[in-house]
Design a protein around this motif. Structure first.
Motif, PDB file in Angstrom:
ATOM      1  N   ALA A 533       0.849  -1.127  -0.043  1.00 58.57           N
ATOM      2  CA  ALA A 533      -0.021  -0.095  -0.059  1.00 58.57           C
ATOM      3  C   ALA A 533       0.791   1.195  -0.036  1.00 58.57           C
ATOM      4  O   ALA A 533       0.519   2.234  -0.741  1.00 58.57           O
ATOM      5  N   PHE A 534       2.072   1.184   0.713  1.00 59.56           N
ATOM      6  CA  PHE A 534       2.766   2.455   0.783  1.00 59.56           C
ATOM      7  C   PHE A 534       3.647   2.660  -0.606  1.00 59.56           C
ATOM      8  O   PHE A 534       3.522   3.745  -1.053  1.00 59.56           O
ATOM      9  N   SER A 535       3.998   1.724  -1.141  1.00 60.76           N
ATOM     10  CA  SER A 535       4.846   1.561  -2.344  1.00 60.76           C
ATOM     11  C   SER A 535       3.970   2.075  -3.323  1.00 60.76           C
ATOM     12  O   SER A 535       4.330   2.802  -4.373  1.00 60.76           O
ATOM     13  N   ASN A 536       2.844   1.608  -3.445  1.00 65.99           N
ATOM     14  CA  ASN A 536       1.880   1.936  -4.508  1.00 65.99           C
ATOM     15  C   ASN A 536       1.507   3.455  -4.356  1.00 65.99           C
ATOM     16  O   ASN A 536       1.484   3.965  -5.555  1.00 65.99           O
ATOM     17  N   SER A 537       1.082   3.779  -3.343  1.00 66.95           N
ATOM     18  CA  SER A 537       0.952   5.370  -3.257  1.00 66.95           C
ATOM     19  C   SER A 537       2.190   6.191  -3.338  1.00 66.95           C
ATOM     20  O   SER A 537       1.845   7.297  -4.049  1.00 66.95           O
ATOM     21  N   ILE A 538       3.243   5.836  -3.096  1.00 67.64           N
ATOM     22  CA  ILE A 538       4.612   6.460  -3.330  1.00 67.64           C
ATOM     23  C   ILE A 538       4.810   6.386  -4.902  1.00 67.64           C
ATOM     24  O   ILE A 538       5.100   7.450  -5.413  1.00 67.64           O
ATOM     25  N   LEU A 539       4.626   5.321  -5.678  1.00 70.03           N
ATOM     26  CA  LEU A 539       4.979   5.227  -7.029  1.00 70.03           C
ATOM     27  C   LEU A 539       4.001   5.842  -7.960  1.00 70.03           C
ATOM     28  O   LEU A 539       4.201   6.601  -8.686  1.00 70.03           O
ATOM     29  N   LYS A 540       2.784   6.140  -7.307  1.00 68.91           N
ATOM     30  CA  LYS A 540       1.801   6.859  -7.875  1.00 68.91           C
ATOM     31  C   LYS A 540       1.648   8.368  -7.862  1.00 68.91           C
ATOM     32  O   LYS A 540       1.109   9.205  -8.391  1.00 68.91           O
ATOM     33  N   GLY A 541       2.652   8.791  -6.903  1.00 70.55           N
ATOM     34  CA  GLY A 541       3.072  10.170  -6.474  1.00 70.55           C
ATOM     35  C   GLY A 541       1.599  10.720  -5.700  1.00 70.55           C
ATOM     36  O   GLY A 541       1.617  12.078  -6.046  1.00 70.55           O
ATOM     37  N   LYS A 542       0.992   9.877  -5.143  1.00 70.24           N
ATOM     38  CA  LYS A 542      -0.177  10.723  -4.389  1.00 70.24           C
ATOM     39  C   LYS A 542       0.270  11.685  -3.478  1.00 70.24           C
ATOM     40  O   LYS A 542       1.396  11.746  -3.063  1.00 70.24           O
ATOM     41  N   GLU A 543      -0.589  12.618  -3.191  1.00 68.47           N
ATOM     42  CA  GLU A 543      -0.136  13.781  -2.528  1.00 68.47           C
ATOM     43  C   GLU A 543       0.159  13.309  -0.965  1.00 68.47           C
ATOM     44  O   GLU A 543      -0.726  12.441  -0.351  1.00 68.47           O
ATOM     45  N   GLU A 544       1.239  13.944  -0.457  1.00 70.02           N
ATOM     46  CA  GLU A 544       1.410  13.557   1.034  1.00 70.02           C
ATOM     47  C   GLU A 544       1.913  12.062   1.336  1.00 70.02           C
ATOM     48  O   GLU A 544       2.078  11.738   2.267  1.00 70.02           O
ATOM     49  N   ALA A 545       2.117  11.107   0.120  1.00 68.77           N
ATOM     50  CA  ALA A 545       2.561   9.720   0.225  1.00 68.77           C
ATOM     51  C   ALA A 545       4.091   9.664   0.904  1.00 68.77           C
ATOM     52  O   ALA A 545       3.830   8.886   1.904  1.00 68.77           O
ATOM     53  N   VAL A 546       4.852  10.250   0.465  1.00 70.11           N
ATOM     54  CA  VAL A 546       6.078  10.228   0.974  1.00 70.11           C
ATOM     55  C   VAL A 546       6.209  10.941   2.716  1.00 70.11           C
ATOM     56  O   VAL A 546       6.607  10.191   3.662  1.00 70.11           O
ATOM     57  N   PRO A 547       5.596  11.979   2.764  1.00 64.65           N
ATOM     58  CA  PRO A 547       5.629  12.513   4.222  1.00 64.65           C
ATOM     59  C   PRO A 547       4.896  11.484   4.993  1.00 64.65           C
ATOM     60  O   PRO A 547       5.173  11.255   6.329  1.00 64.65           O
ATOM     61  N   LYS A 548       3.719  10.829   4.774  1.00 57.93           N
ATOM     62  CA  LYS A 548       2.976  10.039   5.480  1.00 57.93           C
ATOM     63  C   LYS A 548       3.762   8.877   5.774  1.00 57.93           C
ATOM     64  O   LYS A 548       3.791   8.485   6.861  1.00 57.93           O
ATOM     65  N   TYR A 549       4.423   8.261   4.597  1.00 55.40           N
ATOM     66  CA  TYR A 549       5.300   7.086   5.014  1.00 55.40           C
ATOM     67  C   TYR A 549       6.625   7.423   5.857  1.00 55.40           C
ATOM     68  O   TYR A 549       6.747   6.433   6.826  1.00 55.40           O
ATOM     69  N   LYS A 550       7.170   8.800   5.802  1.00 54.70           N
ATOM     70  CA  LYS A 550       8.303   8.951   6.825  1.00 54.70           C
ATOM     71  C   LYS A 550       7.565   8.936   8.334  1.00 54.70           C
ATOM     72  O   LYS A 550       8.256   8.733   9.171  1.00 54.70           O
ATOM     73  N   ASP A 559       2.916   4.433  19.740  1.00 51.40           N
ATOM     74  CA  ASP A 559       1.622   4.086  19.595  1.00 51.40           C
ATOM     75  C   ASP A 559       1.204   2.776  19.223  1.00 51.40           C
ATOM     76  O   ASP A 559       2.415   1.982  18.918  1.00 51.40           O
ATOM     77  N   TYR A 560       0.054   2.200  19.312  1.00 52.10           N
ATOM     78  CA  TYR A 560      -0.302   0.856  18.681  1.00 52.10           C
ATOM     79  C   TYR A 560      -0.014   0.727  17.204  1.00 52.10           C
ATOM     80  O   TYR A 560      -0.263   1.498  16.363  1.00 52.10           O
ATOM     81  N   PRO A 561       0.373  -0.425  16.795  1.00 55.54           N
ATOM     82  CA  PRO A 561       0.828  -0.325  15.444  1.00 55.54           C
ATOM     83  C   PRO A 561      -0.318  -0.194  14.376  1.00 55.54           C
ATOM     84  O   PRO A 561      -0.190   0.343  13.346  1.00 55.54           O
ATOM     85  N   ILE A 562      -1.501  -0.589  14.490  1.00 59.72           N
ATOM     86  CA  ILE A 562      -2.726  -0.329  13.918  1.00 59.72           C
ATOM     87  C   ILE A 562      -2.854   1.183  13.724  1.00 59.72           C
ATOM     88  O   ILE A 562      -3.126   1.947  12.449  1.00 59.72           O
ATOM     89  N   ASN A 563      -2.681   1.872  14.797  1.00 61.49           N
ATOM     90  CA  ASN A 563      -2.910   3.569  15.044  1.00 61.49           C
ATOM     91  C   ASN A 563      -1.554   4.131  13.935  1.00 61.49           C
ATOM     92  O   ASN A 563      -1.985   4.983  13.350  1.00 61.49           O
ATOM     93  N   ILE A 564      -0.452   3.610  14.217  1.00 60.17           N
ATOM     94  CA  ILE A 564       0.859   4.244  13.492  1.00 60.17           C
ATOM     95  C   ILE A 564       0.368   3.972  12.061  1.00 60.17           C
ATOM     96  O   ILE A 564       0.725   5.001  11.308  1.00 60.17           O
ATOM     97  N   LEU A 565       0.019   3.000  11.528  1.00 63.55           N
ATOM     98  CA  LEU A 565      -0.350   2.774  10.030  1.00 63.55           C
ATOM     99  C   LEU A 565      -1.329   3.555   9.700  1.00 63.55           C
ATOM    100  O   LEU A 565      -1.331   4.125   8.613  1.00 63.55           O
ATOM    101  N   LYS A 566      -2.519   3.576  10.313  1.00 71.76           N
ATOM    102  CA  LYS A 566      -3.485   4.437  10.238  1.00 71.76           C
ATOM    103  C   LYS A 566      -3.177   5.868  10.014  1.00 71.76           C
ATOM    104  O   LYS A 566      -3.678   6.571   8.973  1.00 71.76           O
ATOM    105  N   ASN A 567      -2.461   6.232  10.873  1.00 68.89           N
ATOM    106  CA  ASN A 567      -2.134   7.745  10.907  1.00 68.89           C
ATOM    107  C   ASN A 567      -1.410   8.022   9.500  1.00 68.89           C
ATOM    108  O   ASN A 567      -1.362   9.195   8.963  1.00 68.89           O
ATOM    109  N   ALA A 568      -0.711   6.914   9.057  1.00 68.33           N
ATOM    110  CA  ALA A 568       0.266   6.953   7.877  1.00 68.33           C
ATOM    111  C   ALA A 568      -0.453   6.885   6.719  1.00 68.33           C
ATOM    112  O   ALA A 568      -0.215   6.711   5.519  1.00 68.33           O
ATOM    113  N   GLY A 569      -1.626   6.657   6.716  1.00 68.13           N
ATOM    114  CA  GLY A 569      -2.491   6.250   5.562  1.00 68.13           C
ATOM    115  C   GLY A 569      -2.762   4.926   5.291  1.00 68.13           C
ATOM    116  O   GLY A 569      -3.372   4.777   4.167  1.00 68.13           O
ATOM    117  N   VAL A 570      -2.534   3.915   6.012  1.00 66.01           N
ATOM    118  CA  VAL A 570      -2.827   2.500   5.513  1.00 66.01           C
ATOM    119  C   VAL A 570      -3.423   2.175   6.826  1.00 66.01           C
ATOM    120  O   VAL A 570      -3.197   1.867   7.799  1.00 66.01           O
TER     121      VAL A 570
END
Length: 594
Positions: A533-550, A559-570
């Motif tokens: 999901a991360f690489s897909n949004s990064i490669l498609k150049g989705k807005e904020e994809a790289v900052p969210k991944y970082k 935080d709990y893993p589910i929350n950390i991933l959710k906050n980053a868009g997954v």
């Protein structure tokens, strides 16, 4: 074959700079002696955690001492792994290992004492003392386990019994790795060699179908002979886990495994459901594979053979680094510069030497650089391994830089995401850039196999685990025949009617050591799906994809893993990440099925 070099013969520029931790043994010994003097202070807090001030003081002193212990531990282990035949560093490692067991005893009182405080006490102290506020998540995490922590006597009793409760896993390990033998087998050159668990994977990928078939039948034939013993061993392991979850007042073994990390049970069950709804993609892959291999009928022993052979190309280390840097360009200059500085600053131990630990890993401590052990052999697979391990290392680099000591570590649920995102970006890049049709097909097959083995296969494992635990929890006994039938039925469901499900595969469950670590394997699939999901949004150049991944890389364990991933868009509580992985699988099938 070139003779393997001794450690001293390897050029220093190819070795990691462990001297950045300690210049010499004298420095290490000095710190070790200081640690032994300082650490017993922690015991003085036992029975005295009665105010926010005393808790805060304990946390500060524990951090200072633990960080020193961690650095000593990391150094000794890294030095030992450089050359496992070096007795100086073996004894250093042994010394710190023995001491760390003692050290953990100095801090064992902390969690039980926090849990024994009256309800609301910690929350009140956090409100009262500003300095305690940053530890809120740490305490929330401890306090939510309160219903599942037993009395001091009961906890001690369970701790004493833990060695016995681990017996099934130990028995399985010794039986399958030391006692079982699989006889001799002729390799592709017609030479007789001993078949082992270690070399089975090369035989099952052999171009010679007869070699694959004999290896398959011979290996599983030996497991079949011991199926009743192995079934008893697995049943005992599952019963132990079910017993422990019941004693700790969880509603099920699955809850006991997922709840400590606040992972909703639906994440597990949904992953299986999504997979079950998309098995036609795997059936199609089997059909394409059969066609590409030119087979009248496809068997279980044909699954691992590459659909296309390409001449093995040598990829020098520096060329591998250049390729990875090109592949990771979408992550931006900051990420690339960290990667480059890792290569230049001595994070890496690149080549094999006599006595060096095998495989590859990324490791380090809060106060050290990330260190990467490789055994780089100039193959494409080694380039992928380098990208993978640097994914871990840069995750650690960001986490340690952005988070305080207590939140710098990340959970297993998140651990494989960063490394797999790097691998995903690399394979996308290699496929896109390749102009040679054969090589392109080979790379596409590599990614298809990665998804088949990491997502489809691991979720099949997860489904088997759910069946075994649920059945035994209901008090219904399971025999080798029951395990065989369940495994056979799952293979039929997953692989479809275009493949012959050879009867030998029925006993494959008995070979999988992961089943002794309950509800562990599904995290390979969820980790891969999150990375996709991360690489897909990064490669498609989705807005904020790289900052969210970082932001995911920087979150550590805050935080709990589910929350950390959710906050980053997954959002792993939805079907989307696994469905996106299957979508990619289908795209690859379209590329290969021309």
């Amino acid at each position: 074959m070139e003779e393997l070099k001794k450690r001293a013969e390897i050029d220093p520029k190819f070795k990691w700079k462990v001297e950045k931790i300690y210049q010499n043994l004298k420095e290490w010994e000095k710190d070790f002696e200081e640690l032994k003097k300082e650490a017993p202070r922690l015991k003085e807090f036992s029975g005295n955690l009665t105010s926010g001030e005393s808790i805060l003081e304990y946390l500060k002193i524990n951090e200072k001492i633990s960080r020193k212990a961690e650095v000593l531990y990391v150094y000794a282990h890294l030095k030992s792994d450089e050359d496992t035949s070096n007795s100086t560093y073996q004894s250093l490692m042994s010394k710190i290992d023995i001491y760390m067991a003692e050290f953990s005893g100095y801090t064992a009182f902390f969690v039980p004492e926090i849990l024994s405080l009256e309800d609301g006490f910690i929350e009140k102290e956090i409100k009262r003392l500003d300095e305690l506020k940053k530890f809120k998540f740490l305490f929330d995490d401890i306090l939510k386990e309160k219903p599942h922590v037993l009395t001091k006597d009961m906890e001690e009793l369970l701790a004493l019994a833990s060695d016995c409760l681990d017996a099934p896993a130990a028995i399985h390990n010794i039986l399958t790795n030391a006692d079982m033998t699989f006889g001799k087998i002729k390799n592709e050159e017609g030479k007789e060699v001993e078949l082992t668990e270690g070399n089975y994977s090369s035989f099952i990928r052999s171009k010679d179908r007869e070699v694959r078939k004999i290896a398959f039948k011979q290996l599983f034939g030996e497991y079949k002979k011991l199926q009743n013993t192995l079934a008893t061993s697995l049943t005992c392991s599952i019963k132990n886990f079910n017993f422990s979850s019941k004693v700790r007042k969880y509603n099920s073994a699955l809850e006991a495994s997922l709840k400590p990390n606040n992972i909703p049970l639906d994440v597990y069950r949904n992953a299986i459901k999504v997979m079950d709804n998309n098995l036609d993609s795997l059936h199609r892959y089997i059909d394409i594979k059969k066609k590409l291999l030119g087979l009248d009928e496809i068997h279980m022993y044909d699954l691992y053979v590459p659909v296309i052979e390409t001449p093995k190309e040598k990829v020098q280390f520096n060329d591998g680094v250049k390729t990875i840097l090109q592949a990771l360009k979408p992550l931006g200059d900051e990420y690339l510069n960290i990667f480059k500085s890792g290569i230049e600053d001595g994070w890496m131990d690149i080549y094999e030497n006599k006595g060096k630990k095998g495989g590859a890993y990324s490791w380090g401590g809060y106060d050290t650089m990330p260190y990467v052990l490789l055994n780089y052999n100039n193959e494409l697979n080694d380039v992928s391994t380098l990208a993978h391990e640097m994914g871990h290392s840069i995750h650690s680099y960001y986490s340690r830089k952005e988070q305080p000591y207590y939140y710098a570590g990340y959970t297993l649920f998140c651990a494989e995401v960063a490394s797999t995102t790097n691998e995903s970006l690399l394979i996308h890049y290699l496929i896109e850039q390749e102009t040679d049709e054969k090589k392109k097909m080979y790379l596409i097959n590599q990614e298809l196999e990665q998804i088949r083995t990491t997502v489809f296969r691991q979720l099949m494992f997860a489904e088997f685990e759910l069946y075994t635990h649920d059945t035994l929890e209901k008090g219904v006994p399971l025999t080798a025949e029951d395990y065989n039938k369940a495994w056979h039925d799952l293979n039929v469901k997953y692989f479809g009617d275009k493949i012959i499900i050879d009867e030998e595969i029925n006993v494959e469950w008995s070979r999988i050591p992961h089943f002794y670590s309950d509800f562990y394997v599904y995290q390979y699939a969820t980790g891969y799906a999150a990375a996709s999901a991360f690489s897909n949004s990064i490669l498609k150049g989705k807005e904020e994809a790289v900052p969210k991944y970082k932001s995911f890389l920087k979150a550590g364990g805050s935080d709990y893993p589910i929350n950390i991933l959710k906050n980053a868009g997954v959002d792993m509580t939805t079907d989307a990440p696994i469905e996106a992985t299957i979508k990619r699988f289908n795209e690859l099938l379209n590329m290969i099925d021309k």
